[in-house]
Design a protein around this motif. Structure first.
Motif, PDB file in Angstrom:
ATOM      1  N   SER A 195      33.751  45.679  34.227  1.00  0.00           N
ATOM      2  CA  SER A 195      33.614  45.669  35.683  1.00  0.00           C
ATOM      3  C   SER A 195      32.581  44.638  36.079  1.00  0.00           C
ATOM      4  O   SER A 195      31.638  44.364  35.328  1.00  0.00           O
ATOM      5  N   ARG A 254      41.144  43.666  41.301  1.00  0.00           N
ATOM      6  CA  ARG A 254      39.951  43.668  42.135  1.00  0.00           C
ATOM      7  C   ARG A 254      40.070  44.719  43.221  1.00  0.00           C
ATOM      8  O   ARG A 254      41.165  45.080  43.645  1.00  0.00           O
ATOM      9  N   ASN A 303      38.641  44.827  46.833  1.00  0.00           N
ATOM     10  CA  ASN A 303      37.933  44.025  47.826  1.00  0.00           C
ATOM     11  C   ASN A 303      36.946  44.854  48.636  1.00  0.00           C
ATOM     12  O   ASN A 303      35.910  44.341  49.070  1.00  0.00           O
ATOM     13  N   ASN A 317      34.013  44.812  46.514  1.00  0.00           N
ATOM     14  CA  ASN A 317      33.623  43.497  45.984  1.00  0.00           C
ATOM     15  C   ASN A 317      33.478  43.547  44.465  1.00  0.00           C
ATOM     16  O   ASN A 317      32.506  43.036  43.895  1.00  0.00           O
ATOM     17  N   THR A 318      34.439  44.157  43.844  1.00  0.00           N
ATOM     18  CA  THR A 318      34.386  44.371  42.398  1.00  0.00           C
ATOM     19  C   THR A 318      35.663  43.862  41.745  1.00  0.00           C
ATOM     20  O   THR A 318      36.756  44.065  42.280  1.00  0.00           O
ATOM     21  N   VAL A 319      35.492  43.214  40.607  1.00  0.00           N
ATOM     22  CA  VAL A 319      36.631  42.763  39.814  1.00  0.00           C
ATOM     23  C   VAL A 319      36.576  43.465  38.468  1.00  0.00           C
ATOM     24  O   VAL A 319      35.497  43.758  37.949  1.00  0.00           O
ATOM     25  N   CYS A 330      31.577  37.204  34.370  1.00  0.00           N
ATOM     26  CA  CYS A 330      32.403  37.115  35.570  1.00  0.00           C
ATOM     27  C   CYS A 330      31.813  36.039  36.472  1.00  0.00           C
ATOM     28  O   CYS A 330      30.632  35.703  36.375  1.00  0.00           O
TER      29      CYS A 330
END
Length: 115
Positions: free
Chosen positions: A21, A71, A73, A76-78, A95
């Protein structure tokens, strides 16, 4: 200013799975691209997977069919879901986020695939 914090790395046996993450914080707005890169000892950093704000993905040939980038949105996490891991996947995974023509990097998380 944008900050990226990765998590989820560790030691896993060949054939195993891990989920990485990367949470972004700071002055983030609008569309941006996020991605995962990796760097193995003695090798150059290479792209693993990228994802646009609309969800378009791109993968390195070496991970196609095994890794999945996604992701959230709202957070705000991939994420990088890694399956069928091989010793060759051992590396520090970073990342990044491309926003307004500027590239931001996280500190990296170690992934080790070994028995």
């Amino acid at each position: 200013q944008v900050q990226l914090v990765e998590s989820g790395g560790g030691l896993v046996q060949p054939g195993g799975s891990l989920r990485l993450s990367c949470a972004a914080s700071g002055s983030i707005s609008g569309a941006y691209v996020m991605g995962w890169y990796r760097q193995a000892p003695g090798k150059q950093r290479e792209s693993v997977a990228t994802i646009t704000g609309r969800g378009t993905t791109n993968y390195a040939d070496s991970v196609k069919g095994r890794f999945t980038i996604s992701r959230d949105n709202a957070k705000n996490t991939v994420y990088l879901q890694m399956t069928s891991l091989e010793p060759e996947d051992t590396a520090v995974y970073y990342c990044n986020l491309l926003l307004g023509g500027r590239l931001y990097w996280g500190q990296g998380t170690q992934v080790t695939v070994a028995s």
